[in-house]
Design a protein around this motif. Structure first.
Motif, PDB file in Angstrom:
ATOM      1  N   ILE A 102       0.749  -1.213   0.183  1.00  0.00           N
ATOM      2  CA  ILE A 102       0.059   0.153   0.075  1.00  0.00           C
ATOM      3  C   ILE A 102       0.771   1.313  -0.034  1.00  0.00           C
ATOM      4  CG2 ILE A 102      -1.396   1.365   1.541  1.00  0.00           C
ATOM      5  CD1 ILE A 102      -2.931  -1.112   2.356  1.00  0.00           C
ATOM      6  N   VAL A 103       0.582   2.112  -0.669  1.00  0.00           N
ATOM      7  CA  VAL A 103       1.374   3.607  -0.697  1.00  0.00           C
ATOM      8  C   VAL A 103      -0.209   4.785  -0.759  1.00  0.00           C
ATOM      9  CG1 VAL A 103       2.849   5.088  -1.783  1.00  0.00           C
ATOM     10  CG2 VAL A 103       3.286   2.887  -1.736  1.00  0.00           C
ATOM     11  N   GLY A 104       0.173   5.689   0.223  1.00  0.00           N
ATOM     12  CA  GLY A 104      -0.730   6.636   0.076  1.00  0.00           C
ATOM     13  C   GLY A 104       0.009   8.029   0.213  1.00  0.00           C
ATOM     14  N   TYR A 105      -0.299   9.317  -0.470  1.00  0.00           N
ATOM     15  CA  TYR A 105       0.357  10.480  -0.326  1.00  0.00           C
ATOM     16  C   TYR A 105      -0.649  11.560  -0.270  1.00  0.00           C
ATOM     17  CZ  TYR A 105       3.152  14.439  -1.639  1.00  0.00           C
ATOM     18  OH  TYR A 105       3.543  15.642  -1.487  1.00  0.00           O
ATOM     19  N   LEU A 116       3.780   5.559  -7.361  1.00  0.00           N
ATOM     20  CA  LEU A 116       4.352   4.573  -8.136  1.00  0.00           C
ATOM     21  C   LEU A 116       5.915   4.304  -7.998  1.00  0.00           C
ATOM     22  CD1 LEU A 116       2.985   5.671 -11.827  1.00  0.00           C
ATOM     23  CD2 LEU A 116       2.513   3.607 -10.633  1.00  0.00           C
ATOM     24  N   GLN A 117       6.503   5.325  -7.373  1.00  0.00           N
ATOM     25  CA  GLN A 117       7.834   4.951  -6.859  1.00  0.00           C
ATOM     26  C   GLN A 117       7.883   4.260  -5.607  1.00  0.00           C
ATOM     27  OE1 GLN A 117      10.514   5.959  -8.436  1.00  0.00           O
ATOM     28  NE2 GLN A 117      12.049   5.103  -7.055  1.00  0.00           N
ATOM     29  N   GLY A 118       6.897   4.478  -4.617  1.00  0.00           N
ATOM     30  CA  GLY A 118       6.881   3.791  -3.643  1.00  0.00           C
ATOM     31  C   GLY A 118       6.472   2.051  -3.992  1.00  0.00           C
ATOM     32  N   LEU A 119       5.381   2.186  -4.881  1.00  0.00           N
ATOM     33  CA  LEU A 119       5.059   0.527  -5.015  1.00  0.00           C
ATOM     34  C   LEU A 119       6.187  -0.183  -5.621  1.00  0.00           C
ATOM     35  CD1 LEU A 119       1.472   1.178  -6.861  1.00  0.00           C
ATOM     36  CD2 LEU A 119       1.984   0.225  -4.446  1.00  0.00           C
ATOM     37  N   LYS A 120       7.157   0.648  -6.391  1.00  0.00           N
ATOM     38  CA  LYS A 120       8.289  -0.075  -6.726  1.00  0.00           C
ATOM     39  C   LYS A 120       9.156  -0.647  -5.751  1.00  0.00           C
ATOM     40  CE  LYS A 120       9.813   0.757 -11.343  1.00  0.00           C
ATOM     41  NZ  LYS A 120      10.141   1.724 -12.367  1.00  0.00           N
ATOM     42  N   ARG A 121       9.280   0.310  -4.860  1.00  0.00           N
ATOM     43  CA  ARG A 121      10.163  -0.368  -3.558  1.00  0.00           C
ATOM     44  C   ARG A 121       9.415  -1.124  -2.818  1.00  0.00           C
ATOM     45  NH1 ARG A 121      14.550   2.813  -3.992  1.00  0.00           N
ATOM     46  NH2 ARG A 121      14.205   5.090  -4.445  1.00  0.00           N
ATOM     47  N   LEU A 122       8.077  -1.410  -3.232  1.00  0.00           N
ATOM     48  CA  LEU A 122       7.674  -2.659  -2.491  1.00  0.00           C
ATOM     49  C   LEU A 122       7.467  -3.866  -3.356  1.00  0.00           C
ATOM     50  CD1 LEU A 122       4.393  -0.947  -0.583  1.00  0.00           C
ATOM     51  CD2 LEU A 122       6.875  -1.631   0.386  1.00  0.00           C
ATOM     52  N   GLU A 123       7.953  -3.923  -4.470  1.00  0.00           N
ATOM     53  CA  GLU A 123       8.060  -4.945  -5.045  1.00  0.00           C
ATOM     54  C   GLU A 123       8.317  -6.557  -4.727  1.00  0.00           C
ATOM     55  OE1 GLU A 123       9.401  -3.492  -9.060  1.00  0.00           O
ATOM     56  OE2 GLU A 123       7.709  -4.404  -9.947  1.00  0.00           O
ATOM     57  N   GLU A 289       3.330  17.421   4.233  1.00  0.00           N
ATOM     58  CA  GLU A 289       3.084  16.456   3.330  1.00  0.00           C
ATOM     59  C   GLU A 289       3.273  15.005   4.112  1.00  0.00           C
ATOM     60  OE1 GLU A 289       5.868  15.626  -0.058  1.00  0.00           O
ATOM     61  OE2 GLU A 289       7.616  16.140   1.034  1.00  0.00           O
ATOM     62  N   VAL A 290       2.408  14.146   4.047  1.00  0.00           N
ATOM     63  CA  VAL A 290       2.466  12.831   4.622  1.00  0.00           C
ATOM     64  C   VAL A 290       2.361  11.618   3.757  1.00  0.00           C
ATOM     65  CG1 VAL A 290       0.909  11.442   6.293  1.00  0.00           C
ATOM     66  CG2 VAL A 290       1.305  13.855   6.607  1.00  0.00           C
ATOM     67  N   PHE A 291       3.024  10.756   4.127  1.00  0.00           N
ATOM     68  CA  PHE A 291       3.050   9.756   3.363  1.00  0.00           C
ATOM     69  C   PHE A 291       2.497   8.260   3.904  1.00  0.00           C
ATOM     70  CE2 PHE A 291       6.758  12.710   2.530  1.00  0.00           C
ATOM     71  CZ  PHE A 291       6.550  12.509   1.096  1.00  0.00           C
ATOM     72  N   ILE A 292       2.055   7.517   3.186  1.00  0.00           N
ATOM     73  CA  ILE A 292       1.463   6.345   3.964  1.00  0.00           C
ATOM     74  C   ILE A 292       2.197   5.043   3.226  1.00  0.00           C
ATOM     75  CG2 ILE A 292      -0.473   4.852   4.639  1.00  0.00           C
ATOM     76  CD1 ILE A 292      -2.079   7.467   4.873  1.00  0.00           C
ATOM     77  N   ALA A 293       2.526   3.886   3.783  1.00  0.00           N
ATOM     78  CA  ALA A 293       3.055   3.003   3.077  1.00  0.00           C
ATOM     79  C   ALA A 293       2.956   1.511   3.947  1.00  0.00           C
ATOM     80  CB  ALA A 293       4.444   2.761   2.702  1.00  0.00           C
ATOM     81  N   ILE A 299       8.931   4.692   1.332  1.00  0.00           N
ATOM     82  CA  ILE A 299       8.960   6.279   1.444  1.00  0.00           C
ATOM     83  C   ILE A 299      10.139   6.853   2.134  1.00  0.00           C
ATOM     84  CG2 ILE A 299       6.105   6.387   1.623  1.00  0.00           C
ATOM     85  CD1 ILE A 299       6.239   6.124   4.705  1.00  0.00           C
ATOM     86  N   LEU A 300      11.103   6.080   2.332  1.00  0.00           N
ATOM     87  CA  LEU A 300      12.224   6.464   3.101  1.00  0.00           C
ATOM     88  C   LEU A 300      13.059   7.730   2.269  1.00  0.00           C
ATOM     89  CD1 LEU A 300      13.808   5.781   5.480  1.00  0.00           C
ATOM     90  CD2 LEU A 300      15.036   3.979   4.493  1.00  0.00           C
ATOM     91  N   GLU A 301      12.694   7.505   0.944  1.00  0.00           N
ATOM     92  CA  GLU A 301      13.626   8.706   0.221  1.00  0.00           C
ATOM     93  C   GLU A 301      12.890  10.080   0.698  1.00  0.00           C
ATOM     94  OE1 GLU A 301      12.455   8.927  -4.139  1.00  0.00           O
ATOM     95  OE2 GLU A 301      12.120   7.138  -3.703  1.00  0.00           O
ATOM     96  N   TYR A 302      11.859  10.123   1.263  1.00  0.00           N
ATOM     97  CA  TYR A 302      11.209  11.346   1.403  1.00  0.00           C
ATOM     98  C   TYR A 302      11.142  11.962   2.685  1.00  0.00           C
ATOM     99  CZ  TYR A 302       9.146   9.925  -2.967  1.00  0.00           C
ATOM    100  OH  TYR A 302       8.826   9.615  -4.213  1.00  0.00           O
TER     101      TYR A 302
END
Ligand code: GLU
Length: 367
Positions: A102-105, A116-123, A289-293, A299-302
């Motif tokens: 899951i990713v939310g922004y 999309l970037q976050g989902l890639k990191r969860l592949e 801004e808030v990120f959910i994952a 989300i670590l790059e943010y």
């Protein structure tokens, strides 16, 4: 002391020679002992066995399945040899550990890019389809989703972009309904007011679905997930606020579930929640801004400023605020963690998968 893993997916009832780790599907009398709470030997065994599963996953694809309460559930059963005495360790994972993301922004960036970037990191968790929903500036929920690899979704979004600053995305590992486009997440409610992504299994979805169908709700997918979004909309239609509608819906769900919801009527917020262990919910706090994952690397790059939802907690996040309560409405003050590790060097390091790294390095990761 073995580490405590705040958002661990694992349960590890164990004896001397065997670990049966069951991903929480909320049953199988799992006698939950979270990984890391047991004696060091168990912890070491589990680490080795998880390494074996991660390898098998990438090489062999989907696991065999079993039926639990009418639902087809993937089951991993892997025997790994570990330790100097070459003892055997058998693991059964109901639902699979490498399941979905899951990713939310919400914030000033384009949501689709972050998601999309976050989902890639969860592949590394594995998936069979993927999707993204953005609250578009013209006031409707726009969804793109497709089966197969994230490249397919990326191509779709490239030819038909989603402009907007609040959104949710998902990589799915199907449990209810085949891995098809219409079963892929996000799922939108019948009248288009709400959209959700979901990890886990709604065990009582059949009862909820027939109740909703009897009230005239028409379903667009075969998933258990869709009852969540339809229920939220039913409560909204009855005049409840978004927050109350989500809360009342979640209180009706049985099973282990992680959910993020977005609503047309409240374009300034996302609501997420965790019931049991279904992949975890991590909230990353940025500057306006808030990120959910599901997991830290997404989300670590943010941001490195993170909160991990506990069981039966719900969070309402806006770009400038977060509010965490228990499902029955009591306010909670979460621990904020600063994540010390670096995703780039981690990717190049000794670990094949972030999940391995996450498990192995928890004692050093949280300060
Ligand atoms: N049970 C849901 C489905 O089959 C969610 C699966 C997942 O966690 O990816 O769509």
């Amino acid at each position: 002391m073995p580490p405590r893993v705040p958002h661990s997916d694992f349960f590890a009832p164990s004896n001397k020679r065997c670990i049966k780790a069951r991903r929480a599907t909320g049953r199988q009398n799992a006698a939950p002992v979270a990984a890391g709470h047991g004696p060091q030997t168990k912890w070491a065994s589990l680490r080795n066995a998880i390494g074996a599963i991660a390898d098998l996953t990438s090489e062999k694809g989907r696991p065999p399945t079993t039926t639990i309460e009418g639902a087809e559930v993937p089951v991993w059963q892997i025997t790994a040899v570990y330790g100097r005495a070459a003892r055997r360790c058998t693991i059964q994972l109901y639902g699979g550990i490498l399941m979905c993301g899951i990713v939310g922004y919400i914030g000033p960036r384009q949501a689709q890019t972050v998601i999309l970037q976050g989902l890639k990191r969860l592949e590394y968790r594995g998936y069979d389809s993927a999707g993204v929903a953005v609250l578009a500036q013209n006031g409707h929920i726009a969804v793109r989703r497709d089966v197969g690899k994230l490249n397919n979704l990326e191509a779709m979004v490239a030819s038909s972009p989603l402009a907007g600053h609040i959104g949710i995305g998902h990589t799915r590992w199907a449990t209810h309904g085949a891995p098809t486009q219409r079963n892929a997440h996000p799922h939108v409610s019948m009248n288009g007011r709400v959209v959700v992504v979901h990890n886990g299994i709604v065990e009582n979805y059949l009862a909820l679905r027939s109740e909703l169908s009897a009230e005239g709700v028409s379903f667009a997918s075969e998933t258990d997930t869709e009852v969540i979004v339809q229920l939220i909309e039913r409560y909204l239609d009855a005049g409840q606020s978004f927050e109350t509608a989500v809360r009342q819906t979640l209180q009706q769900l049985k099973g282990a579930n992680a959910v993020v919801a977005m609503c047309l009527d409240n374009p300034d917020r996302l609501i997420c929640a965790r019931l049991g262990n279904a992949g975890g919910i991590t909230i990353g706090l940025g500057d306006e801004e808030v990120f959910i994952a599901s997991d830290i690397p997404a989300i670590l790059e943010y941001t490195r400023d993170m909160i991990f939802l506990e069981n039966r907690q719900m969070a309402i996040v806006t770009p400038h605020s977060f509010e965490i309560t228990t499902l029955d409405g009591r306010p909670s003050t979460p621990d904020r963690h600063t994540i010390a590790w670096d995703p780039v060097s981690a990717a190049k390091g000794e670990y094949k998968h972030f999940m391995q790294k996450e498990i192995f390095e928890q004692p050093r990761a949280l300060i």
